[in-house]
Enzyme design. Structure first.
Site, PDB file in Angstrom:
ATOM      1  N   ARG A 107       0.977  -1.017  -0.060  1.00 24.32           N
ATOM      2  CA  ARG A 107       0.081   0.069  -0.056  1.00 24.32           C
ATOM      3  C   ARG A 107       0.919   1.354  -0.079  1.00 24.32           C
ATOM      4  NH1 ARG A 107      -1.835   0.794   4.253  1.00 24.32           N
ATOM      5  NH2 ARG A 107      -1.167  -1.037   5.444  1.00 24.32           N
ATOM      6  N   LYS A 149      -9.536  -2.572   2.089  1.00 26.09           N
ATOM      7  CA  LYS A 149      -9.191  -1.088   2.520  1.00 26.09           C
ATOM      8  C   LYS A 149     -10.058  -0.038   2.491  1.00 26.09           C
ATOM      9  CE  LYS A 149      -6.417  -3.290   5.744  1.00 26.09           C
ATOM     10  NZ  LYS A 149      -5.661  -4.248   5.553  1.00 26.09           N
ATOM     11  N   ASP A 191      -9.049  -9.754   9.060  1.00 31.17           N
ATOM     12  CA  ASP A 191      -8.491  -8.304   8.839  1.00 31.17           C
ATOM     13  C   ASP A 191      -9.683  -7.346   9.326  1.00 31.17           C
ATOM     14  OD1 ASP A 191      -6.060  -7.277   7.682  1.00 31.17           O
ATOM     15  OD2 ASP A 191      -7.412  -6.376   6.219  1.00 31.17           O
ATOM     16  N   ARG A 200       2.534 -12.242  -0.673  1.00 26.03           N
ATOM     17  CA  ARG A 200       0.825 -12.626   0.057  1.00 26.03           C
ATOM     18  C   ARG A 200       0.199 -13.861  -0.672  1.00 26.03           C
ATOM     19  NH1 ARG A 200      -1.479  -8.877   4.070  1.00 26.03           N
ATOM     20  NH2 ARG A 200       0.066  -7.337   4.536  1.00 26.03           N
ATOM     21  N   SER A 202      -1.015  -3.609  10.305  1.00 23.25           N
ATOM     22  CA  SER A 202      -0.679  -4.501   9.238  1.00 23.25           C
ATOM     23  C   SER A 202       0.626  -5.035   9.327  1.00 23.25           C
ATOM     24  CB  SER A 202      -0.496  -3.539   7.997  1.00 23.25           C
ATOM     25  OG  SER A 202      -1.605  -2.757   7.662  1.00 23.25           O
ATOM     26  N   HIS A 210     -10.247  -2.651  11.492  1.00 27.45           N
ATOM     27  CA  HIS A 210      -9.124  -3.419  11.251  1.00 27.45           C
ATOM     28  C   HIS A 210      -9.133  -4.570  12.214  1.00 27.45           C
ATOM     29  CE1 HIS A 210      -4.731  -3.271   9.288  1.00 27.45           C
ATOM     30  NE2 HIS A 210      -5.451  -4.167   8.952  1.00 27.45           N
ATOM     31  N   TYR A 226      -1.785  -3.477  -6.963  1.00 29.32           N
ATOM     32  CA  TYR A 226      -1.535  -4.213  -5.620  1.00 29.32           C
ATOM     33  C   TYR A 226      -2.576  -4.191  -4.398  1.00 29.32           C
ATOM     34  CZ  TYR A 226       1.038  -6.696  -2.349  1.00 29.32           C
ATOM     35  OH  TYR A 226       1.418  -7.716  -1.131  1.00 29.32           O
ATOM     36  N   CYS A 282       1.237  -7.230  11.846  1.00 33.92           N
ATOM     37  CA  CYS A 282       1.505  -7.605  13.052  1.00 33.92           C
ATOM     38  C   CYS A 282       0.819  -8.794  13.750  1.00 33.92           C
ATOM     39  CB  CYS A 282       1.142  -6.399  13.914  1.00 33.92           C
ATOM     40  SG  CYS A 282       2.410  -4.976  13.479  1.00 33.92           S
TER      41      CYS A 282
HETATM   42  P1  GTP Z   1      -2.120  -7.811   7.493  1.00 34.73           P
HETATM   43  O1  GTP Z   1      -2.655  -8.672   6.559  1.00 34.73           O
HETATM   44  O2  GTP Z   1      -1.122  -6.832   6.670  1.00 34.73           O
HETATM   45  O3  GTP Z   1      -3.199  -6.872   8.177  1.00 34.73           O
HETATM   46  O4  GTP Z   1      -1.300  -8.405   8.592  1.00 34.73           O
HETATM   47  P2  GTP Z   1      -1.511  -9.290   9.766  1.00 34.73           P
HETATM   48  O5  GTP Z   1      -1.779  -8.447  11.135  1.00 34.73           O
HETATM   49  O6  GTP Z   1      -2.821 -10.318   9.264  1.00 34.73           O
HETATM   50  O7  GTP Z   1      -0.291 -10.117  10.236  1.00 34.73           O
HETATM   51  P3  GTP Z   1       0.050 -11.835  10.061  1.00 34.73           P
HETATM   52  O8  GTP Z   1      -0.484 -12.678  11.117  1.00 34.73           O
HETATM   53  O9  GTP Z   1       0.226 -11.921   8.699  1.00 34.73           O
HETATM   54  O10 GTP Z   1       1.625 -11.734  10.805  1.00 34.73           O
HETATM   55  C1  GTP Z   1       2.713 -10.835  10.313  1.00 34.73           C
HETATM   56  C2  GTP Z   1       3.931 -11.220  10.689  1.00 34.73           C
HETATM   57  O11 GTP Z   1       4.079 -11.341  12.153  1.00 34.73           O
HETATM   58  C3  GTP Z   1       4.396 -12.743  10.290  1.00 34.73           C
HETATM   59  O12 GTP Z   1       5.570 -12.394   9.685  1.00 34.73           O
HETATM   60  C4  GTP Z   1       4.230 -13.488  11.682  1.00 34.73           C
HETATM   61  O13 GTP Z   1       5.130 -14.505  11.415  1.00 34.73           O
HETATM   62  C5  GTP Z   1       4.375 -12.477  12.582  1.00 34.73           C
HETATM   63  N1  GTP Z   1       3.547 -12.863  14.107  1.00 34.73           N
HETATM   64  C6  GTP Z   1       2.343 -13.116  13.885  1.00 34.73           C
HETATM   65  N2  GTP Z   1       2.088 -13.432  15.137  1.00 34.73           N
HETATM   66  C7  GTP Z   1       3.375 -13.499  15.977  1.00 34.73           C
HETATM   67  C8  GTP Z   1       3.583 -13.604  17.451  1.00 34.73           C
HETATM   68  O14 GTP Z   1       2.652 -14.040  18.071  1.00 34.73           O
HETATM   69  N3  GTP Z   1       4.682 -13.490  17.658  1.00 34.73           N
HETATM   70  C9  GTP Z   1       5.802 -13.228  16.827  1.00 34.73           C
HETATM   71  N4  GTP Z   1       7.124 -12.843  17.381  1.00 34.73           N
HETATM   72  N5  GTP Z   1       5.726 -12.985  15.417  1.00 34.73           N
HETATM   73  C10 GTP Z   1       4.321 -13.041  14.999  1.00 34.73           C
HETATM   74  C1  SPV Z   2      -2.632  -4.492   5.343  1.00 35.00           C
HETATM   75  O1  SPV Z   2      -1.808  -3.824   4.997  1.00 35.00           O
HETATM   76  O2  SPV Z   2      -3.281  -4.254   6.382  1.00 35.00           O
HETATM   77  C2  SPV Z   2      -3.504  -5.714   4.575  1.00 35.00           C
HETATM   78  C3  SPV Z   2      -2.914  -5.775   3.218  1.00 35.00           C
HETATM   79  O3  SPV Z   2      -4.271  -6.266   5.069  1.00 35.00           O
HETATM   80  S1  SPV Z   2      -3.888  -4.713   2.084  1.00 35.00           S
HETATM   81  O4  SPV Z   2      -4.637  -5.509   1.401  1.00 35.00           O
HETATM   82  O5  SPV Z   2      -2.634  -4.582   0.922  1.00 35.00           O
HETATM   83  O6  SPV Z   2      -4.001  -3.514   2.745  1.00 35.00           O
HETATM   84 MN    MN Z   3      -4.885  -5.492   7.321  1.00 33.73          MN
END
Ligand code: GTP
Ligand code: SPV
Ligand code: MN
Length: 588
Positions: free
Chosen positions: A72, A209, A276, A373, A251, A229, A200, A253
């Site tokens: 983004r 979003k 999400d 992704r 994002s 979110h 993207y 996290c």
């Molecule tokens: P968006 O799709 O961007 O909104 O992201 P998201 O919040 O769904 O994050 P996602 O679960 O894909 O995790 C992103 C990163 O954080 C990855 O590299 C994971 O491995 C890492 N991660 C997720 N949960 C944990 C956790 O409990 N501990 C640690 N250390 N890392 C984590």
């Molecule tokens: C985020 O960035 O929080 C996502 C990926 O879930 S996107 O759809 O690119 O916003």
């Molecule tokens: Mn997201």
């Protein structure tokens, strides 16, 4: 006479001048027909799709985006209310008429030689009173297929919006992919998103979003609900009792990983409803009810493995319903399989990186883009909650706000009350990630994980949040979490992932009143003995460190919150100001 929706599509066609117009009907065969187009269609970057090994990865396809277009782009994202004040310090703003003139110029003839895909879609279950009917046009078959996976599309949806005027409109073109001609414009008053120049994720899959959060949050403000979110998940305990919670983390996290967690605590089980976005409405019973407006996952690939997230690995390998798309992952050329950092097994011998160049670990670069992704249907998930398709949604007992903080912020904190909880959300900070372009790893304030997604002035949003609490007779409890605190050597203290269930169990125990808590100036934290550590060995001093609140270390944090709140001055709700002042007094 043409309906408002048909009329609108004709207007877009006249502007963009595509060679062909394709109306998506949402039929089973359609995804494969669109994929065929994508396999043969040469775009600025070669074919749109490449078929992966169908034996090991059924229905999986690889897509590579332009290397300048991998996340983004918040700098070129605008929220155009009639006044700058209404958009707030949290948004880029342009005068609506000026923004439209700019977008008209960029869109004039932009689909010449291309197909314009028309996508009628619904955010939310079509029978849900909380769902919103939408219409989108795009010149990218990658976007068209992705929208099919991420939302509910098709002719039956079109029939629903045929006779109404209030559908949310989206115009998307990849344009020239020139970053200087890239804009993601929102016109919340009109329910319109206009995006040109990026193919993207959050820039292009407009239902996500742009519609569900930026336009959605403004609709929620006007209509008395919240677009957040957030993950939606059900936690089943030993006795089969289910508790539903939502969690907002910025994002990349950990939302997807949390939503699909395989519990490390025996007897506890997670059921997923969304990873999400949550739309939250107050039900007739005075509780908060959540629906997931989406129908699919657009998840971060790196770090996903059988060890960290087995349920997601099963989902993306299942291939039962809709294709699974991979964007900007690496390719194991011997097996024709997707690959990324953190996936199970040894590094394959012959890899192409996310740009299609030969890659070995010795290069010192990442093979998969850190924001690479997968796109997959949520119904392929082996842990889909039985209530996931319930049009009314599920009742929420707790809201969790979280961030990526290597220091300071405890593993879990409970707020004293709703207003304090809203302040806890408002003062959230998180280290930036690869999900948006810009520097990675710097702490920025990210209230409610909504900084890039709130479609109006954030001070008004906090006011609205506070009001929502006042309107509920049984509001959820508000908590904050941080999985990312590190030790002196920079190692995560908390194992995270499945072990996060230990924290969720405490959250539920607090909701049911099963355990007391320890009071700190920042909020309530667990007594160490109340955290269920069955099967996990963690040195006691590490555990205590996860809950340390030393107000003398909080000075820079409080300063940063003050600086962040400053531009909202006149509009800031009194409750938020009071909560801030209370915290301020603690660090003096
Ligand atoms: P968006 O799709 O961007 O909104 O992201 P998201 O919040 O769904 O994050 P996602 O679960 O894909 O995790 C992103 C990163 O954080 C990855 O590299 C994971 O491995 C890492 N991660 C997720 N949960 C944990 C956790 O409990 N501990 C640690 N250390 N890392 C984590
Ligand atoms: C985020 O960035 O929080 C996502 C990926 O879930 S996107 O759809 O690119 O916003
Ligand atoms: Mn997201």
């Amino acid at each position: 006479m043409a309906s408002a929706a048909e009329q609108w599509v004709q207007d877009q066609e006249r502007l963009a001048k595509p060679d062909r117009v394709y109306w998506c009907d949402g039929s089973d065969g359609e995804a494969w027909r669109l994929l065929e187009i994508g396999l043969s269609e040469e775009r600025l970057m070669g074919p749109v799709f490449q078929q992966l090994n169908q034996k090991t990865w059924p229905t999986a396809y690889l897509h590579r985006s332009n290397p300048n277009d991998v996340a983004r782009t918040e700098k070129v994202t605008f929220v155009c209310h009639p006044t700058k004040e209404a958009s707030g310090p949290n948004n880029n703003w342009m005068e609506p008429e000026k923004a439209k003139a700019l977008m008209s110029k960029l869109s004039d003839g932009c689909m010449a030689g291309r197909t314009m895909y028309v996508i009628p879609y619904m955010m939310g279950h079509p029978d849900s009173p909380y769902a919103k009917a939408c219409m989108m046009v795009t010149d990218s078959c990658y976007v068209a297929i992705s929208m099919r996976v991420m939302t509910r599309i098709g002719t039956d949806i079109f029939e629903k919006l045929r006779n109404r005027e209030d559908f949310i409109k989206g115009f998307h073109s990849i344009g020239t992919l020139d970053p200087d001609r890239r804009y993601v414009m929102h016109f919340p008053e009109e329910g319109l998103v206009w995006a040109v120049g990026s193919g993207y994720g959050g820039n292009a899959l407009l239902g996500k979003k742009c519609v569900s959060l930026r336009i959605g949050s403004f609709l929620g403000y006007k209509q008395g609900w919240l677009a957040e979110h957030m993950v939606i998940m059900g936690i089943e305990d030993l006795h089969g009792k289910k508790t539903y919670i939502t969690a907002a983390l910025p994002s990349a996290c950990g939302k997807t990983n949390l939503a699909m967690m395989e519990s490390a605590l025996p007897g506890y089980r997670v059921w997923t409803l969304g990873d999400d976005i949550a739309w939250l409405n107050i039900g007739p019973d005075g509780r908060l009810w959540a629906i997931n407006p989406e129908a699919g996952y657009f998840g971060v690939a790196p770090g996903t493995s059988m060890k960290t997230n087995p349920n997601m690995m099963k989902t993306i390998k299942r291939g039962a319903f809709n294709p699974t798309l991979f964007t900007n992952v690496a390719l194991d050329t011997d097996r024709n399989e997707p690959w990324w950092e953190g996936i199970d097994g040894p590094v394959p011998e012959n890899l192409l990186d996310w740009q299609g160049h030969p890659w070995t670990p010795s290069l010192g670069t990442k093979a998969a883009h850190p924001n690479s992704r997968f796109t997959a249907s949520i119904i392929n998930s082996p842990m889909l909650d039985a209530e996931a398709a319930n049009p009314r949604g599920v009742p929420i007992s707790a809201i969790i706000f979280g961030g990526r903080r290597t220091q300071l912020i405890p593993l879990v904190t409970e707020s004293f009350n709703w207003a304090h909880g809203v302040f806890m959300g408002a003062r959230m900070g998180s280290e930036t990630t690869a999900a948006a372009t810009g520097q990675v790893g710097v702490v920025r304030r990210d209230p409610m994980a909504m900084l890039p997604f709130c479609g109006y002035n954030m001070a008004d949003y906090w006011r609205h949040y506070l009001n929502m609490g006042n309107r509920m007779s049984r509001p959820p409890r508000i908590f904050s979490v941080n999985w990312f605190r590190v030790d002196d050597r920079g190692k995560f203290i908390w194992p995270g992932f499945g072990d996060n269930m230990r924290v969720l169990k405490w959250v539920i125990d607090r909701v049911t009143g099963a355990v007391p808590a320890r009071e700190t100036p920042a909020g309530l934290v667990p007594r160490i003995e109340d955290l269920d550590m069955t099967g996990l060995v963690l040195p006691k001093e590490d555990l205590e460190r996860l809950f340390t609140v030393n107000m003398k270390d909080w000075r820079p944090e409080v300063d940063s919150v003050r600086d962040f709140l400053k531009p909202y001055k006149g509009r800031l709700p009194a409750e938020i100001r009071e909560q801030y002042e209370k915290l301020e007094r603690q660090v003096r």
